[in-house]
Design a protein around this motif. Structure first.
Motif, PDB file in Angstrom:
ATOM      1  N   TRP A  64       4.800 -33.952   9.557  1.00 55.36           N
ATOM      2  CA  TRP A  64       4.492 -32.695   9.071  1.00 55.36           C
ATOM      3  C   TRP A  64       3.618 -31.782  10.179  1.00 55.36           C
ATOM      4  CZ3 TRP A  64       6.968 -30.386   5.366  1.00 55.36           C
ATOM      5  CH2 TRP A  64       7.886 -31.257   4.438  1.00 55.36           C
ATOM      6  N   ILE A  65       2.614 -32.403  10.485  1.00 61.66           N
ATOM      7  CA  ILE A  65       1.738 -31.955  11.522  1.00 61.66           C
ATOM      8  C   ILE A  65       2.380 -31.333  12.588  1.00 61.66           C
ATOM      9  CG2 ILE A  65      -0.279 -31.891  12.641  1.00 61.66           C
ATOM     10  CD1 ILE A  65      -1.548 -33.538  10.497  1.00 61.66           C
ATOM     11  N   TYR A  66       3.140 -32.488  13.332  1.00 63.06           N
ATOM     12  CA  TYR A  66       4.055 -32.063  14.606  1.00 63.06           C
ATOM     13  C   TYR A  66       4.904 -31.011  14.361  1.00 63.06           C
ATOM     14  CZ  TYR A  66       4.812 -33.806  19.133  1.00 63.06           C
ATOM     15  OH  TYR A  66       4.528 -34.282  20.471  1.00 63.06           O
ATOM     16  N   GLU A  67       5.781 -30.795  13.285  1.00 63.49           N
ATOM     17  CA  GLU A  67       6.631 -29.817  13.195  1.00 63.49           C
ATOM     18  C   GLU A  67       5.900 -28.335  12.877  1.00 63.49           C
ATOM     19  OE1 GLU A  67       9.820 -29.936  12.794  1.00 63.49           O
ATOM     20  OE2 GLU A  67       9.694 -31.898  13.359  1.00 63.49           O
ATOM     21  N   GLU A  68       4.520 -28.658  12.287  1.00 61.50           N
ATOM     22  CA  GLU A  68       3.990 -27.254  12.079  1.00 61.50           C
ATOM     23  C   GLU A  68       3.383 -26.722  13.707  1.00 61.50           C
ATOM     24  OE1 GLU A  68       2.468 -23.820  10.718  1.00 61.50           O
ATOM     25  OE2 GLU A  68       3.513 -25.383   9.456  1.00 61.50           O
ATOM     26  N   LYS A  69       2.945 -27.643  14.232  1.00 62.62           N
ATOM     27  CA  LYS A  69       2.272 -27.355  15.603  1.00 62.62           C
ATOM     28  C   LYS A  69       3.351 -26.663  16.748  1.00 62.62           C
ATOM     29  CE  LYS A  69      -2.077 -28.922  15.281  1.00 62.62           C
ATOM     30  NZ  LYS A  69      -3.216 -28.608  15.737  1.00 62.62           N
ATOM     31  N   MET A  70       4.555 -27.336  16.463  1.00 66.03           N
ATOM     32  CA  MET A  70       5.728 -26.989  17.252  1.00 66.03           C
ATOM     33  C   MET A  70       6.492 -25.919  16.920  1.00 66.03           C
ATOM     34  SD  MET A  70       5.615 -28.973  20.100  1.00 66.03           S
ATOM     35  CE  MET A  70       7.247 -28.567  20.716  1.00 66.03           C
ATOM     36  N   LYS A  71       6.160 -25.287  15.636  1.00 64.92           N
ATOM     37  CA  LYS A  71       6.811 -24.116  15.326  1.00 64.92           C
ATOM     38  C   LYS A  71       6.548 -22.923  16.429  1.00 64.92           C
ATOM     39  CE  LYS A  71       6.359 -23.150  10.897  1.00 64.92           C
ATOM     40  NZ  LYS A  71       6.091 -23.018   9.666  1.00 64.92           N
ATOM     41  N   ASP A  72       7.510 -22.154  16.529  1.00 67.37           N
ATOM     42  CA  ASP A  72       7.371 -21.195  17.724  1.00 67.37           C
ATOM     43  C   ASP A  72       6.837 -21.746  18.972  1.00 67.37           C
ATOM     44  OD1 ASP A  72       8.565 -19.265  15.867  1.00 67.37           O
ATOM     45  OD2 ASP A  72       6.579 -18.614  14.931  1.00 67.37           O
ATOM     46  N   PHE A  73       7.331 -22.732  19.429  1.00 65.41           N
ATOM     47  CA  PHE A  73       6.776 -23.218  20.721  1.00 65.41           C
ATOM     48  C   PHE A  73       6.819 -22.370  21.943  1.00 65.41           C
ATOM     49  CE2 PHE A  73      10.955 -24.841  20.304  1.00 65.41           C
ATOM     50  CZ  PHE A  73      11.402 -24.629  21.593  1.00 65.41           C
ATOM     51  N   ASP A  74       7.970 -21.624  21.823  1.00 69.11           N
ATOM     52  CA  ASP A  74       8.412 -20.625  22.823  1.00 69.11           C
ATOM     53  C   ASP A  74       8.071 -19.075  22.814  1.00 69.11           C
ATOM     54  OD1 ASP A  74      10.111 -20.520  20.928  1.00 69.11           O
ATOM     55  OD2 ASP A  74      11.834 -20.279  22.157  1.00 69.11           O
ATOM     56  N   VAL A  75       7.062 -19.045  21.997  1.00 65.04           N
ATOM     57  CA  VAL A  75       6.567 -17.611  21.587  1.00 65.04           C
ATOM     58  C   VAL A  75       5.012 -17.768  21.884  1.00 65.04           C
ATOM     59  CG1 VAL A  75       6.184 -15.880  19.958  1.00 65.04           C
ATOM     60  CG2 VAL A  75       8.214 -17.292  20.152  1.00 65.04           C
ATOM     61  N   SER A  76       4.572 -17.046  22.961  1.00 64.50           N
ATOM     62  CA  SER A  76       3.246 -16.949  23.306  1.00 64.50           C
ATOM     63  C   SER A  76       2.528 -15.883  22.456  1.00 64.50           C
ATOM     64  CB  SER A  76       2.731 -17.022  24.758  1.00 64.50           C
ATOM     65  OG  SER A  76       1.551 -16.647  25.142  1.00 64.50           O
ATOM     66  N   PRO A  77       1.230 -15.852  21.611  1.00 62.81           N
ATOM     67  CA  PRO A  77       0.926 -14.951  21.085  1.00 62.81           C
ATOM     68  C   PRO A  77       0.159 -13.954  22.200  1.00 62.81           C
ATOM     69  CG  PRO A  77      -0.014 -16.900  20.263  1.00 62.81           C
ATOM     70  CD  PRO A  77       0.852 -17.275  21.386  1.00 62.81           C
ATOM     71  N   ALA A  78      -0.241 -14.265  23.328  1.00 62.28           N
ATOM     72  CA  ALA A  78      -0.779 -13.544  24.223  1.00 62.28           C
ATOM     73  C   ALA A  78       0.429 -12.414  24.834  1.00 62.28           C
ATOM     74  CB  ALA A  78      -1.279 -14.381  25.466  1.00 62.28           C
ATOM     75  N   GLU A  79       1.630 -12.993  24.673  1.00 60.91           N
ATOM     76  CA  GLU A  79       2.694 -11.997  25.162  1.00 60.91           C
ATOM     77  C   GLU A  79       2.802 -10.868  24.377  1.00 60.91           C
ATOM     78  OE1 GLU A  79       7.204 -12.980  26.608  1.00 60.91           O
ATOM     79  OE2 GLU A  79       6.252 -14.480  25.019  1.00 60.91           O
ATOM     80  N   TRP A  80       2.485 -10.910  22.865  1.00 59.43           N
ATOM     81  CA  TRP A  80       2.553 -10.051  21.924  1.00 59.43           C
ATOM     82  C   TRP A  80       1.350  -9.294  21.536  1.00 59.43           C
ATOM     83  CZ3 TRP A  80       7.461  -8.859  21.192  1.00 59.43           C
ATOM     84  CH2 TRP A  80       8.236  -9.768  21.568  1.00 59.43           C
ATOM     85  N   SER A  81       0.161  -9.516  22.251  1.00 59.86           N
ATOM     86  CA  SER A  81      -1.129  -9.073  21.860  1.00 59.86           C
ATOM     87  C   SER A  81      -1.257  -7.734  22.562  1.00 59.86           C
ATOM     88  CB  SER A  81      -2.032  -9.933  22.259  1.00 59.86           C
ATOM     89  OG  SER A  81      -2.347 -10.227  23.890  1.00 59.86           O
ATOM     90  N   ASP A  82      -0.603  -7.390  23.524  1.00 59.34           N
ATOM     91  CA  ASP A  82      -0.852  -6.113  24.387  1.00 59.34           C
ATOM     92  C   ASP A  82       0.230  -5.212  23.789  1.00 59.34           C
ATOM     93  OD1 ASP A  82      -1.664  -4.054  25.687  1.00 59.34           O
ATOM     94  OD2 ASP A  82      -1.226  -5.077  27.687  1.00 59.34           O
ATOM     95  N   THR A  83       0.327  -4.364  22.858  1.00 52.35           N
ATOM     96  CA  THR A  83       1.158  -3.658  22.382  1.00 52.35           C
ATOM     97  C   THR A  83       1.391  -2.101  23.457  1.00 52.35           C
ATOM     98  OG1 THR A  83      -0.269  -2.420  20.956  1.00 52.35           O
ATOM     99  CG2 THR A  83       1.003  -4.329  19.927  1.00 52.35           C
ATOM    100  N   SER A  84       0.447  -2.072  24.117  1.00 51.54           N
ATOM    101  CA  SER A  84       0.478  -0.843  24.993  1.00 51.54           C
ATOM    102  C   SER A  84       1.530  -1.025  26.056  1.00 51.54           C
ATOM    103  CB  SER A  84      -0.835  -0.592  25.570  1.00 51.54           C
ATOM    104  OG  SER A  84      -1.330  -1.604  26.367  1.00 51.54           O
ATOM    105  N   VAL A  85       1.718  -2.378  26.277  1.00 48.71           N
ATOM    106  CA  VAL A  85       2.750  -2.698  27.579  1.00 48.71           C
ATOM    107  C   VAL A  85       4.118  -2.430  26.915  1.00 48.71           C
ATOM    108  CG1 VAL A  85       3.923  -4.537  28.673  1.00 48.71           C
ATOM    109  CG2 VAL A  85       1.501  -4.249  28.808  1.00 48.71           C
TER     110      VAL A  85
END
Length: 158
Positions: free
Chosen positions: A123-144
């Motif tokens: 269960w913990i592994y499944e939760e940690k690997m959810k959205d493994f290919d989506v970086s939050p830093a990628e979406w933090s800057d909405t001005s870009v």
């Protein structure tokens, strides 16, 4: 009326026994955890650095270090399985690793749990690997991205 009450309780007992047997049968083994870890490790190698989720990457690296140090352990409790970290590898002959008074207590065992297996899943592994290919830093800057909300009339609201 009495037979109906017995039939109802009997079916509940049968259902409970069936669920317990299924939970024992589907209890994941250490090999299942190792397979899941190797699969996640191979997937993370294929994902480029800028889009890796740091939580997933850190978790996979942490499990890699535990395996390389031989400090990860498996414990099964019929319905549940635990992967937990130990202080020392199995072959260490230090006094600290041998003395029973210095072993971690059961009250602090929850701090050492790396993963919980139940119903054929870690269960913990499944939760940690959810959205493994989506970086939050990628979406933090909405001005870009210059994203705006479109209202029903078609006007863009920034």
């Amino acid at each position: 009326m009495n037979r109906l009450a017995l039939f109802g309780s009997n079916s509940i007992v049968k259902l409970s026994i069936g669920l317990a047997v299924a939970a024992i049968w589907l209890n994941p083994k250490e090999l299942d955890f190792r397979e899941r870890h190797l699969e996640a490790n191979n997937i993370m190698v294929l994902v480029s650095k800028p889009i890796k989720n740091p939580v997933s990457e850190k978790h996979v690296d942490h499990i890699n270090s535990l395996y390389s140090d031989d400090r990860i352990r498996y414990t099964s409790c019929l319905f549940l399985s635990f992967m937990w970290k130990d202080n020392f590898c199995r072959e260490v002959g230090l006094y600290e690793s041998q003395c029973s008074y210095l072993k971690p207590s059961l009250r602090k065992f929850y701090d050492r749990i790396e993963d919980i297996g139940f119903w054929g899943k870690w269960w913990i592994y499944e939760e940690k690997m959810k959205d493994f290919d989506v970086s939050p830093a990628e979406w933090s800057d909405t001005s870009v991205l210059n994203l705006g909300v479109v209202n029903p009339r078609g006007f863009t609201i920034s």
